[in-house]
Design a protein around this motif. Structure first.
Motif, PDB file in Angstrom:
ATOM      1  N   ILE A  56     120.370  89.035 -18.014  1.00 39.27           N
ATOM      2  CA  ILE A  56     119.316  88.047 -18.291  1.00 39.27           C
ATOM      3  C   ILE A  56     118.854  88.165 -19.739  1.00 39.27           C
ATOM      4  O   ILE A  56     118.701  87.158 -20.457  1.00 39.27           O
ATOM      5  CB  ILE A  56     118.135  88.251 -17.321  1.00 39.27           C
ATOM      6  CG1 ILE A  56     118.536  87.851 -15.900  1.00 39.27           C
ATOM      7  CG2 ILE A  56     116.914  87.448 -17.781  1.00 39.27           C
ATOM      8  CD1 ILE A  56     117.510  88.224 -14.848  1.00 39.27           C
ATOM      9  N   TYR A  57     118.621  89.385 -20.171  1.00 38.46           N
ATOM     10  CA  TYR A  57     118.181  89.636 -21.550  1.00 38.46           C
ATOM     11  C   TYR A  57     119.191  89.044 -22.534  1.00 38.46           C
ATOM     12  O   TYR A  57     118.832  88.310 -23.469  1.00 38.46           O
ATOM     13  CB  TYR A  57     118.037  91.145 -21.752  1.00 38.46           C
ATOM     14  CG  TYR A  57     117.253  91.580 -22.961  1.00 38.46           C
ATOM     15  CD1 TYR A  57     117.454  91.029 -24.226  1.00 38.46           C
ATOM     16  CD2 TYR A  57     116.312  92.607 -22.855  1.00 38.46           C
ATOM     17  CE1 TYR A  57     116.745  91.454 -25.326  1.00 38.46           C
ATOM     18  CE2 TYR A  57     115.584  93.047 -23.950  1.00 38.46           C
ATOM     19  CZ  TYR A  57     115.813  92.465 -25.185  1.00 38.46           C
ATOM     20  OH  TYR A  57     115.102  92.893 -26.273  1.00 38.46           O
ATOM     21  N   VAL A 105     107.656  95.991 -17.806  1.00 40.26           N
ATOM     22  CA  VAL A 105     108.185  94.644 -18.037  1.00 40.26           C
ATOM     23  C   VAL A 105     108.864  94.194 -16.745  1.00 40.26           C
ATOM     24  O   VAL A 105     110.094  94.225 -16.623  1.00 40.26           O
ATOM     25  CB  VAL A 105     109.191  94.615 -19.210  1.00 40.26           C
ATOM     26  CG1 VAL A 105     109.596  93.175 -19.537  1.00 40.26           C
ATOM     27  CG2 VAL A 105     108.630  95.299 -20.445  1.00 40.26           C
ATOM     28  N   PRO A 106     108.085  93.768 -15.770  1.00 39.45           N
ATOM     29  CA  PRO A 106     108.669  93.423 -14.474  1.00 39.45           C
ATOM     30  C   PRO A 106     109.616  92.230 -14.536  1.00 39.45           C
ATOM     31  O   PRO A 106     110.548  92.138 -13.735  1.00 39.45           O
ATOM     32  CB  PRO A 106     107.452  93.138 -13.594  1.00 39.45           C
ATOM     33  CG  PRO A 106     106.341  92.858 -14.532  1.00 39.45           C
ATOM     34  CD  PRO A 106     106.611  93.673 -15.748  1.00 39.45           C
ATOM     35  N   GLU A 107     109.385  91.312 -15.462  1.00 34.33           N
ATOM     36  CA  GLU A 107     110.259  90.147 -15.590  1.00 34.33           C
ATOM     37  C   GLU A 107     110.598  89.929 -17.057  1.00 34.33           C
ATOM     38  O   GLU A 107     109.706  89.864 -17.913  1.00 34.33           O
ATOM     39  CB  GLU A 107     109.575  88.901 -15.031  1.00 34.33           C
ATOM     40  CG  GLU A 107     110.458  87.661 -15.067  1.00 34.33           C
ATOM     41  CD  GLU A 107     109.762  86.428 -14.514  1.00 34.33           C
ATOM     42  OE1 GLU A 107     110.427  85.392 -14.384  1.00 34.33           O
ATOM     43  OE2 GLU A 107     108.550  86.501 -14.227  1.00 34.33           O
ATOM     44  N   ILE A 108     111.877  89.824 -17.335  1.00 35.52           N
ATOM     45  CA  ILE A 108     112.332  89.572 -18.698  1.00 35.52           C
ATOM     46  C   ILE A 108     112.406  88.064 -18.914  1.00 35.52           C
ATOM     47  O   ILE A 108     113.174  87.365 -18.254  1.00 35.52           O
ATOM     48  CB  ILE A 108     113.696  90.221 -18.956  1.00 35.52           C
ATOM     49  CG1 ILE A 108     113.582  91.749 -18.853  1.00 35.52           C
ATOM     50  CG2 ILE A 108     114.236  89.822 -20.325  1.00 35.52           C
ATOM     51  CD1 ILE A 108     114.890  92.483 -19.023  1.00 35.52           C
ATOM     52  N   THR A 109     111.573  87.564 -19.836  1.00 36.72           N
ATOM     53  CA  THR A 109     111.527  86.152 -20.163  1.00 36.72           C
ATOM     54  C   THR A 109     111.603  85.978 -21.672  1.00 36.72           C
ATOM     55  O   THR A 109     111.416  86.944 -22.434  1.00 36.72           O
ATOM     56  CB  THR A 109     110.234  85.498 -19.650  1.00 36.72           C
ATOM     57  OG1 THR A 109     109.115  86.041 -20.388  1.00 36.72           O
ATOM     58  CG2 THR A 109     110.033  85.758 -18.160  1.00 36.72           C
ATOM     59  N   THR A 117     111.111  98.664 -15.823  1.00 37.02           N
ATOM     60  CA  THR A 117     110.835  97.674 -14.782  1.00 37.02           C
ATOM     61  C   THR A 117     109.365  97.621 -14.399  1.00 37.02           C
ATOM     62  O   THR A 117     108.890  96.580 -13.916  1.00 37.02           O
ATOM     63  CB  THR A 117     111.673  97.973 -13.535  1.00 37.02           C
ATOM     64  OG1 THR A 117     111.430  99.323 -13.108  1.00 37.02           O
ATOM     65  CG2 THR A 117     113.162  97.814 -13.839  1.00 37.02           C
ATOM     66  N   GLU A 136     121.596  93.297 -13.875  1.00 36.61           N
ATOM     67  CA  GLU A 136     121.087  91.930 -13.853  1.00 36.61           C
ATOM     68  C   GLU A 136     120.048  91.708 -14.945  1.00 36.61           C
ATOM     69  O   GLU A 136     120.061  90.669 -15.627  1.00 36.61           O
ATOM     70  CB  GLU A 136     120.474  91.615 -12.486  1.00 36.61           C
ATOM     71  CG  GLU A 136     119.984  90.173 -12.376  1.00 36.61           C
ATOM     72  CD  GLU A 136     119.438  89.832 -10.997  1.00 36.61           C
ATOM     73  OE1 GLU A 136     118.997  88.684 -10.794  1.00 36.61           O
ATOM     74  OE2 GLU A 136     119.435  90.719 -10.119  1.00 36.61           O
ATOM     75  N   ARG A 137     119.174  92.681 -15.153  1.00 35.10           N
ATOM     76  CA  ARG A 137     118.173  92.549 -16.222  1.00 35.10           C
ATOM     77  C   ARG A 137     118.855  92.498 -17.593  1.00 35.10           C
ATOM     78  O   ARG A 137     118.454  91.739 -18.471  1.00 35.10           O
ATOM     79  CB  ARG A 137     117.187  93.726 -16.162  1.00 35.10           C
ATOM     80  CG  ARG A 137     116.178  93.625 -15.027  1.00 35.10           C
ATOM     81  CD  ARG A 137     115.379  94.919 -14.882  1.00 35.10           C
ATOM     82  NE  ARG A 137     114.571  95.248 -16.044  1.00 35.10           N
ATOM     83  CZ  ARG A 137     113.333  94.808 -16.268  1.00 35.10           C
ATOM     84  NH1 ARG A 137     112.770  93.961 -15.402  1.00 35.10           N
ATOM     85  NH2 ARG A 137     112.664  95.188 -17.336  1.00 35.10           N
ATOM     86  N   THR A 189     120.419  98.270 -13.590  1.00 38.21           N
ATOM     87  CA  THR A 189     119.742  97.277 -14.429  1.00 38.21           C
ATOM     88  C   THR A 189     120.707  96.227 -14.976  1.00 38.21           C
ATOM     89  O   THR A 189     120.416  95.558 -15.965  1.00 38.21           O
ATOM     90  CB  THR A 189     119.014  97.962 -15.599  1.00 38.21           C
ATOM     91  OG1 THR A 189     119.934  98.834 -16.281  1.00 38.21           O
ATOM     92  CG2 THR A 189     117.822  98.771 -15.107  1.00 38.21           C
TER      93      THR A 189
END
Length: 406
Positions: A222-223, A162-166, A159, A218-219, A216
Motif C-alpha cells: 500500500i505504501y 500508524v494504524p492505516e497508511i494513507t 501498526t 500488505e502495508r 507487513t
C-alpha cells in the motif's frame, strides 16, 4: 538529531573549505560557493543588456523546454505507477525487476529537470512547492521500514502508531521531526524497491518475500503504491504550471523576460556550484559514506550526476528533442561571445567528465585522496564550481546579480 543528520550537517560545514581549497588560486579562505564575480562591463564600463525581444524569445523557448521535459517525466512516472501497480497485484521477481527498471527510466528523465530549480518556480516555491515531496534526500531508511539490526523500525511496522497508511499520513510524515525523515518521493520508492544497500558489489537486494510472506507485506505494498500515485500527482501539478495554454507560472515568468533570464542563470549556477558540486558530490567525498550519496539504494548516483550536468547544458543551449527556438546561448553570443564560448566549453567538458565516472559512486568516494575515483570527483567538483562562477560572471555582464548559494 539522528546520526545521519549530524553527519550531513558536519559534512556540509566542511564543503565550503573543501571546494575553496580545491578551486582557489590565491589561498583565500572564503568559501568559493559564496563568492560572486565582480561585475563585468563592456568597453565603455556599462553592463551589456539583452534586447527585450531577444530575452523574450529565449525565455519563451526555455518555458517550452521546461513544459516538454516535465511532461516526459510525468509520462515516465505514470509508467512507474503502472509497473508498481502490476507488481503489488502480482509480486514476482519479474514484476519487481520491471518496477525497478521503470524507476531507473524515470530518473534518467528527472535528473536534467533539476536545472529548473532555485528561483522559486512551481517545483520549489516556498508557498507549497512539492520538491521536498518529490526528491528530498538523504533518506533515513529506519523512518520508513525495517533496517539491518532493527526489524520493527519505520512507519510500515508501526501498526499501533500508524494504524492505516494513507496519502495524508505519508505527506504529513515527510520531514517531520528531521530533514532525513523522508517518507515520500523518488528515494522512498527506491528504498521500498531495492532495500538497504549493504553490498560493495552492487545495489540493495530487498527480498521478494517482503511483499509476499512478511506480516507487513500488505502495508508495504500500500505504501509503495501510494508513493507512486503521489509522485505522478506532484509532477502533474508542476508540469501544468508551465503549460503553453493556461500555465499560471509560465504567464508570470514571461511577463518579465529580463528577470526570467536572470532566474534561469541563477538556476544553472546554483545547481552547478552549490547543489551538484557541493551537496551531491562534495559531502559524500568528504564523509566517504554511501549514506550521503543521492541514490544510494539503487547505486544510480552517477546517473543522477550526469543528468544534472546534462540539464545545466540543456537549459543554456535549449537542447531538447522537439524544441525549436532561441537559446540563451544564441542571444548571449551576440553580446558576450567570449563568455558564451567559455561557458559552452565548460558545459561540454563537465558532461564528459560526469559521463566518464566509473561507478558505482559509493566506491569512487573511498580510498585516499590519490585514488583515481577521488581524483576524478575532486576534479569534477572544481570544474563545476568554476562553471558556476562563469555563469555568475555572465549574469553580471548582462546586468543581473545572482547568487550561487542554495
Amino acid at each position: 538529531m539522528n546520526v545521519r543528520t549530524a553527519r550531513r550537517i558536519g559534512g556540509s560545514l566542511l564543503i565550503a573549505s573543501l571546494i575553496a581549497a580545491g578551486c582557489s588560486d590565491d589561498g583565500d579562505d572564503e568559501p568559493a560557493v559564496e563568492e560572486t564575480p565582480e561585475e563585468s562591463t563592456d568597453a565603455e564600463g556599462t553592463p551589456v543588456e539583452l534586447a527585450d525581444d531577444d530575452a523574450l524569445a529565449a525565455a519563451t523557448t526555455y518555458a517550452d523546454l521546461v513544459f516538454a521535459a516535465y511532461d516526459d517525466v510525468t509520462v515516465a512516472a505514470t509508467e512507474l505507477q503502472d509497473a508498481i501497480a502490476a507488481f503489488v497485484a502480482a509480486p514476482t521477481e519479474e514484476s519487481l525487476a520491471a518496477a525497478k527498471q521503470a524507476w531507473l527510466d524515470g530518473r534518467d528523465l528527472y535528473g536534467p529537470t533539476e536545472a529548473f530549480r532555485f528561483y522559486d518556480g512551481p517545483i520549489d516555491t516556498p508557498d507549497g512547492g512539492p520538491e521536498g515531496q518529490i526528491n528530498a534526500w538523504p533518506l533515513d531508511e529506519a523512518y520508513i521500514d525495517y533496517v539491518e539490526g532493527d526489524e520493527t523500525a519505520g512507519i510500515i511496522n508501526d501498526t499501533a502508531g500508524v494504524p492505516e497508511i494513507t496519502t495524508d499520513v505519508l505527506v504529513a510524515a515527510n520531514e517531520q521531526g528531521g530533514e532525513s525523515n523522508i517518507s515520500t518521493g523518488w528515494h522512498a520508492i527506491e528504498f521500498l524497491l531495492w532495500g538497504q544497500d549493504l553490498s560493495d558489489e552492487g545495489p540493495g537486494a530487498r527480498p521478494l518475500s517482503d511483499y509476499t510472506d512478511s506480516p507487513t507485506a500488505e502495508r508495504r505494498a500500500i505504501y509503495l503504491q501510494l508513493l507512486a500515485d503521489l509522485l505522478v500527482s506532484d509532477l502533474e501539478s508542476v508540469r501544468d504550471q508551465w503549460a503553453p495554454e493556461g500555465g499560471e507560472f509560465r504567464e508570470t515568468f514571461l511577463a518579465d523576460p529580463g528577470q526570467a533570464i536572470a532566474d534561469v542563470l541563477r538556476s544553472m549556477g546554483a545547481l552547478s556550484a552549490g547543489e551538484l558540486a557541493g551537496e551531491r558530490i562534495a559531502v559524500a567525498y568528504d564523509t566517504k559514506d554511501q549514506e550521503d550519496e543521492h541514490s544510494c539504494f539503487s547505486d544510480n548516483t552517477v546517473v543522477d550526476i550526469v543528468g544534472n550536468a546534462v540539464g545545466i547544458r540543456m537549459v543554456y543551449l535549449a537542447d531538447y528533442e522537439g524544441i525549436d527556438g532561441t537559446s540563451i546561448s544564441e542571444v548571449v553570443a551576440e553580446v558576450a561571445p567570449e563568455l558564451d564560448a567559455d561557458l559552452r566549453q565548460q558545459l561540454d567538458a563537465n558532461v564528459d567528465a560526469a559521463q566518464a565516472l566509473e561507478g558505482p559512486f559509493d566506491q569512487l568516494i573511498l580510498g585516499d585522496d590519490s585514488a583515481p575515483g577521488r581524483v576524478a570527483l575532486l576534479d569534477l567538483i572544481e570544474s563545476l564550481q568554476a562553471q558556476g562562477d562563469t555563469v555568475a560572471e555572465l549574469a553580471s555582464t548582462l546586468g543581473y546579480s545572482i547568487s550561487l548559494e542554495i
